[in-house]
Design a protein around this motif. Structure first.
Motif, PDB file in Angstrom:
ATOM      1  N   THR A  94       0.939  -1.083   0.068  1.00  0.00           N
ATOM      2  CA  THR A  94      -0.031  -0.034  -0.022  1.00  0.00           C
ATOM      3  C   THR A  94       0.880   1.372   0.198  1.00  0.00           C
ATOM      4  O   THR A  94       1.651   1.481   0.885  1.00  0.00           O
ATOM      5  CB  THR A  94      -0.993   0.175   1.265  1.00  0.00           C
ATOM      6  OG1 THR A  94      -1.843  -0.931   1.144  1.00  0.00           O
ATOM      7  CG2 THR A  94      -2.017   1.115   1.281  1.00  0.00           C
ATOM      8  N   GLY A 137      -8.936  -1.388  -4.568  1.00  0.00           N
ATOM      9  CA  GLY A 137      -7.590  -1.233  -4.028  1.00  0.00           C
ATOM     10  C   GLY A 137      -7.076   0.101  -3.819  1.00  0.00           C
ATOM     11  O   GLY A 137      -6.003   0.408  -3.344  1.00  0.00           O
ATOM     12  N   ASN A 186      -3.287   0.127  -3.423  1.00  0.00           N
ATOM     13  CA  ASN A 186      -2.484  -0.997  -3.225  1.00  0.00           C
ATOM     14  C   ASN A 186      -1.723  -1.363  -4.480  1.00  0.00           C
ATOM     15  O   ASN A 186      -2.689  -1.645  -5.611  1.00  0.00           O
ATOM     16  CB  ASN A 186      -3.391  -2.142  -2.840  1.00  0.00           C
ATOM     17  CG  ASN A 186      -2.766  -3.405  -2.366  1.00  0.00           C
ATOM     18  OD1 ASN A 186      -2.211  -4.309  -3.147  1.00  0.00           O
ATOM     19  ND2 ASN A 186      -2.549  -3.443  -1.161  1.00  0.00           N
TER      20      ASN A 186
END
Length: 216
Positions: A26, A50, A76
């Protein structure tokens, strides 16, 4: 960046201004997005897995046909990630922009061997690498954050100056050889040639003062 580029309609460019690694793939990323149409960042990012929006701000422009937004997101990023490929080689990323489905990267390396190692990894991982130019400098380039410079510049220029600079740039006035003359710009903006000349010179002087400071 690639997914956001695909999700947006009529996007001009997406520039990675800054990024910080958090954990487990991340990143906190700051992006400057230039688009020919209005868009709602929250709605666009909702459709991307994400990714979540932390903050969004609009950068003023003089054109009704251009919207520039600075986004701070949590993303992410699965490997390979263009920034991680550069950092793994201990290079300094100066500029990373996605435009016309192509990543343009400016990076500083210590020497040719380090550059070659970075280029080879990008080529091997992403399948393509094209060297556009190489410059030898005594000092390293500044790390990512040119988007902040954009905000500073547009806050120092008037709407008329922004408009004439944008029109000049998009019509090739600054190209070599020039793609447009001051007369062409005057016709496009519906002003006199002398007005175009004055606004260009004033805008250019303002930009130079930001770099070198006011003349004594």
């Amino acid at each position: 960046m690639e997914t956001l580029h695909r999700e947006l309609d009529d996007v001009r460019s997406i520039e990675l201004d800054n990024a910080f690694y958090v954990e487990d793939g991340t990143w906190i990323e700051s992006l400057t997005v230039a688009s020919n149409v209005d868009f709602d960042p929250e709605t666009v990012l909702e459709g991307i897995s994400g990714v979540s929006l932390f903050y969004s701000s609009e950068i003023p422009t003089a054109s009704a046909d251009l919207e520039i937004r600075r986004l701070t997101i949590l993303a992410n990023e699965s490997y390979p990630y263009i920034l991680s490929l550069i950092l793994r080689q201990e290079a300094i990323p100066t500029r990373i922009v996605l435009q016309n489905d192509v990543f343009e990267v400016v990076a500083t390396t210590r020497d040719w061997d380090q550059f070659r190692s970075m280029a080879d990894e990008i080529q091997e991982t992403l399948g393509e690498f094209e060297l556009v130019s190489v410059t030898q400098n005594e000092e390293p380039g500044e790390p990512l954050d040119s988007g902040r410079l954009t905000e500073v510049l547009v806050s120092k220029l008037t709407d008329d100056q922004l408009m004439v600079l944008e029109t000049a740039y998009t019509h090739g006035y600054f190209d070599v050889p020039r793609g447009a003359s001051e007369t062409d710009l005057a016709d496009e903006l519906d002003v006199t040639q002398s007005t175009v000349n004055e606004r260009l010179r004033t805008a250019e002087r303002t930009l130079l003062e930001l770099i070198y400071g006011p003349r004594e």
